[in-house]
Every structure is written in structure tokens, then in C-alpha cells.
Design an enzyme around this catalytic site. Structure first.
Site, PDB file in Angstrom:
ATOM      1  N   CYS A 104       0.523  -1.412   0.229  1.00 33.84           N
ATOM      2  CA  CYS A 104      -0.132  -0.116  -0.313  1.00 33.84           C
ATOM      3  C   CYS A 104       0.925   0.866   0.101  1.00 33.84           C
ATOM      4  O   CYS A 104       0.641   2.632  -0.402  1.00 33.84           O
ATOM      5  CB  CYS A 104      -1.183  -0.072   1.234  1.00 33.84           C
ATOM      6  SG  CYS A 104      -1.927  -1.578   1.139  1.00 33.84           S
ATOM      7  N   HIS A 363      -9.268   4.221  -2.966  1.00 34.89           N
ATOM      8  CA  HIS A 363      -6.836   3.302  -2.359  1.00 34.89           C
ATOM      9  C   HIS A 363      -7.136   2.869  -3.810  1.00 34.89           C
ATOM     10  O   HIS A 363      -6.856   1.502  -3.323  1.00 34.89           O
ATOM     11  CB  HIS A 363      -7.464   2.396  -0.935  1.00 34.89           C
ATOM     12  CG  HIS A 363      -6.133   2.273  -0.061  1.00 34.89           C
ATOM     13  ND1 HIS A 363      -4.539   2.541  -0.978  1.00 34.89           N
ATOM     14  CD2 HIS A 363      -5.873   0.866   0.423  1.00 34.89           C
ATOM     15  CE1 HIS A 363      -3.943   2.075  -0.409  1.00 34.89           C
ATOM     16  NE2 HIS A 363      -4.367   0.779   1.102  1.00 34.89           N
ATOM     17  N   CYS A 393      -0.542   1.806   6.332  1.00 34.00           N
ATOM     18  CA  CYS A 393      -0.085   0.932   7.089  1.00 34.00           C
ATOM     19  C   CYS A 393       0.175  -0.469   6.021  1.00 34.00           C
ATOM     20  O   CYS A 393      -0.106   0.538   4.454  1.00 34.00           O
ATOM     21  CB  CYS A 393      -1.315   0.480   7.640  1.00 34.00           C
ATOM     22  SG  CYS A 393      -3.113   0.275   7.121  1.00 34.00           S
ATOM     23  N   GLY A 395       0.442  -3.871   3.742  1.00 29.76           N
ATOM     24  CA  GLY A 395      -0.043  -5.628   3.975  1.00 29.76           C
ATOM     25  C   GLY A 395       0.902  -6.479   4.280  1.00 29.76           C
ATOM     26  O   GLY A 395       2.105  -5.856   3.342  1.00 29.76           O
TER      27      GLY A 395
END
Length: 407
Positions: A104, A363, A393, A395
Site C-alpha cells: 500500500c 485506495h 499501513c 499489507g
């Protein structure tokens, strides 16, 4: 020049060796499979934002040494389609191309990589950005299923948790850190409300480049052309009451829903970067300065808490505090983790995502970090703030954070 412990006064100073941004643009972000880019290819999105960067800045493309693009799910990860897009956009073959995948944070990691290459003298001018068509690539590409039998039988639980569905990690954060369903629904509604107000006020216009794309009618199959000029995932009538009606999406007794989680999206973004002295020699005006990036690892099954560790790390690197930061672009992967990070860091709510975040805007995994930069810089100017932080954050269990200064 090392940024370690430089402190606020030194960071705000202008030096010839600074890495600066002279452009930060993005396409609209649209809903996967339903929105404006449902029939577009990722290389088309990338080519458009790269061409728009050349058009806006009027830079001689032969001056651009390298292009680094974040991408997570797309075939662009092999770089061939991305290189095609770059050349199609008008770059010479002498400008090199590569992709980066840090899940991400890939778009922001691409920007950090370009900054590092400029800082070390590897290049003078580069573009960092990201792209994702989740319409075309979401699903089986998101979580690998054809894994080594040894890994599938690993005694290391953290290793096994790397392929835990993201929604379950959100539920873990909510349960472990006391983030209620009510908290999440209020947060999600507010994200849409902020984004709706910003869009209606034209606050995204400076960062978005409209794009003409193909549109295939779902019923007739007829193909036409359509101009996409705005984010289309914003729910203008969003309310807590509407959010509260939605069923849990990942766990029968859970609190994460389609409404308080980030949207699956398509989009691209790119930033033109160079040393300050190079910008001056080319007659280009800096709009921002790159300061520092930090990454921090966390347990994969609660990956959403990553910013709570990465942000303090990057602030310590730079010798500043949360009080020095005017605006926080904190990616809203899930309301649960965004709320937790905001609470544990003591961030003032009005300074976090003032134009809404990924719950409202979407996103597109590889593009989000670069999209946040394009959103942050005009907002810093509008509010008269100097310092911003972008964080998300990641993954598999990490967080990444970067400090940006408005010129």
C-alpha cells in the site's frame, strides 16, 4: 546532506542540495468495476499522468533521468507495459524506468526512492509515482494462493499471517485496541463529508488532471469516449446513520464494513523531483521539499497499526515533534486502524485528512502514496501550513511515513 536530527529550523531552510517537487499531479480516483476508469488500462492511466506532468511543467523530457512507479497488483510490475506507457507519453528512450512494490505504500516508496537517488547523486531529475487498476487486477492477484507447501506448513505464525485477508487484520485492530463500530462509522461518514465539501469547493481541482477514456456500456456493449474529471467514490449524502445500517464485511460478528473501509479503486499519480539548484537552472519553481522517510515493521495480523510506529520514527530522524506538523495525510485503509493511529499519536482530528481520505476517495494500492502527496501540497498552501506528513499501513505488516515541506 544528512537529515538526521536537523530540527525544524534547519529543515525549513533552503539549500541547493534539497530534493524538491516542482509538480505533483494525479488522475481522478474512480470506483473499481463501476467508476470512470472501469474500461481503462493501467498503462493508459500512467501514460496520461506522465504526459500531463510534461505538459504542465514544460520540462524538456531529455532532462528526466529516471521514472520510478509504485504498483502492487498490475502487470506493470513487470515494467514492460509501464515502459511502453512512459515512451508513449513522450519520454525519450534515454529516460529509464522501473517499478517498486511495497504494497500500500508503493507510490510513496517510489517517491522516496527517487529522492534517495537524487540525494546520492545517481540522478539529477526523476519522477516518482504510482498506478493501479484494481478493476483489472484485484482478486486472485491480491493474495497468493499457489504457495510453497513448506510455507503453507510453516510453524511461524507471522509468516502464515502475511496472507491474512486485510479485513481480518482490521477486525484484529478494532478488537485489540478498543475501536468500536460506532467510532468507525462516525469516522467513515466524516471522511465522505470532508471529501464532499472539498470537491464542491473545487479544492481538488489543482491536483487532478482530467482524462478522456473509453467507456463500454454494460448493457449494450457499445463503446464511447468519456471525460473523467473528478473522484467518483464520494458519497455526498453520507451519514453515521447510513453507515450504521451496513453489515460487517469480513467477519459475521465484526465491525469493519464496506462503508468504513477503503474503496477498491483505479487511478495514477506522479511527482516531478530534482535538486533545488537543478530546478533553478531549468527555471522551474519548487512547490515542496522532500525531507525524510521511515519504515517500521509490525505483526502481519495487525498491519494497520504501522503508521503509529513509522511516524514517531521519521519525526525522530528529522528532530521534530508532532506539534511541528500542520497536516497529516493518514491513509484510511480501514477506519479501525486510522482511528487507532490517530489516538495513540495524539493527532488533532482537524489536522488529519482535511479533504477526506481513502474511505471516501478510494485506495488504488500502488498510487495512493503519490495521490496523498498531490493532495497534501495544495492543502498546505491553502491553510498556510509549512509541514506535512504522509503515512500508511502496509499489507504483510509495516508502516511508512514521509515528511514533506511546502515551499
Amino acid at each position: 546532506m544528512s537529515i538526521l536530527k536537523r530540527g525544524l529550523a534547519n529543515i525549513l531552510q533552503k539549500n541547493a542540495s534539497d530534493v524538491v517537487f516542482v509538480s505533483a499531479l494525479r488522475t481522478p480516483v474512480t470506483r473499481a468495476k463501476k467508476g470512470g476508469f472501469k474500461d481503462a488500462y493501467p498503462e493508459e492511466l500512467l501514460a496520461h499522468v506522465l504526459r500531463s506532468t510534461l505538459d504542465k511543467t514544460k520540462i524538456d523530457p531529455t532532462k528526466i533521468d529516471d521514472v520510478t512507479i509504485g504498483v502492487v497488483l498490475s502487470e506493470l510490475g513487470g515494467a514492460k507495459a509501464g515502459r511502453m506507457a512512459q515512451l508513449h507519453a513522450g519520454f525519450p528512450y534515454t529516460t529509464t524506468f522501473n517499478t517498486v512494490n511495497r504494497q500500500c505504500s508503493s507510490g510513496l516508496q517510489a517517491i522516496a526512492n527517487v529522492a534517495a537517488h537524487i540525494n546520492t547523486g545517481m540522478i539529477n531529475v526523476g519522477i516518482g509515482g504510482g498506478v493501479e487498476s484494481m478493476t483489472r487486477n484485484y482478486g486472485s492477484r491480491a493474495i497468493p494462493v499457489d504457495l510453497s507447501p513448506d510455507l503453507k506448513a510453516s510453524p511461524n505464525q507471522d509468516a502464515l499471517d502475511c496472507i491474512m485477508p486485510m479485513g481480518i487484520t482490521s477486525e484484529n485492530v478494532a478488537e485489540r485496541y478498543g475501536v468500536t463500530r460506532e467510532d468507525q462509522d462516525h469516522f467513515a461518514a466524516k471522511s465522505h463529508q470532508k471529501a464532499s465539501a472539498a470537491q464542491k469547493a473545487g479544492l481538488f481541482d489543482q491536483e487532478i488532471v482530467a482524462m478522456e477514456t473509453r467507456w463500454i456500456d454494460a448493457e449494450t456493449g457499445a463503446e464511447s469516449r468519456k471525460v473523467v474529471n473528478a473522484d467518483d467514490g464520494i458519497r455526498h449524502n453520507a451519514s453515521y446513520e447510513n453507515m450504521a445500517k451496513l453489515k460487517p464485511a469480513f467477519k459475521e460478528t465484526g465491525s469493519s464494513t464496506a462503508g468504513n473501509s477503503s474503496q477498491v479503486s483505479d487511478g495514477a499519480a506522479a511527482a516531478l523531483m530534482m535538486r533545488r539548484d537543478v530546478a533553478e537552472s531549468l527555471g522551474l519553481k519548487p512547490i515542496g521539499k522532500y525531507v525524510a522517510t521511515a519504515v517500521a515493521g509490525v505483526k502481519p495480523d495487525e498491519m494497520g497499526i504501522g503508521p503509529a510506529l513509522a511516524i514517531p520514527r521519521v519525526l525522530e530522524m528529522a528532530g521534530i515533534t508532532t506539534a511541528d506538523v500542520g497536516i497529516w495525510e493518514l491513509n484510511e485503509a480501514f477506519a479501525s486502524q486510522a482511528i487507532y493511529c490517530q489516538r495513540v499519536l495524539g493527532l488533532q482530528e482537524e489536522r488529519v485528512n482535511p479533504k477526506g481520505g481513502a474511505i471516501a476517495l478510494g485506495h488504488p494500492l500502488g498510487a495512493t502514496g503519490a495521490r496523498q502527496l498531490a493532495t497534501l501540497l495544495p492543502e498546505l498552501e491553502r491553510q498556510g501550513e509549512k509541514m506535512g506528513v504522509i503515512s500508511m499501513c502496509i499489507g504483510t505488516g509495516s508502516g511508512l511515513a514521509s515528511i514533506i515541506v511546502r515551499e
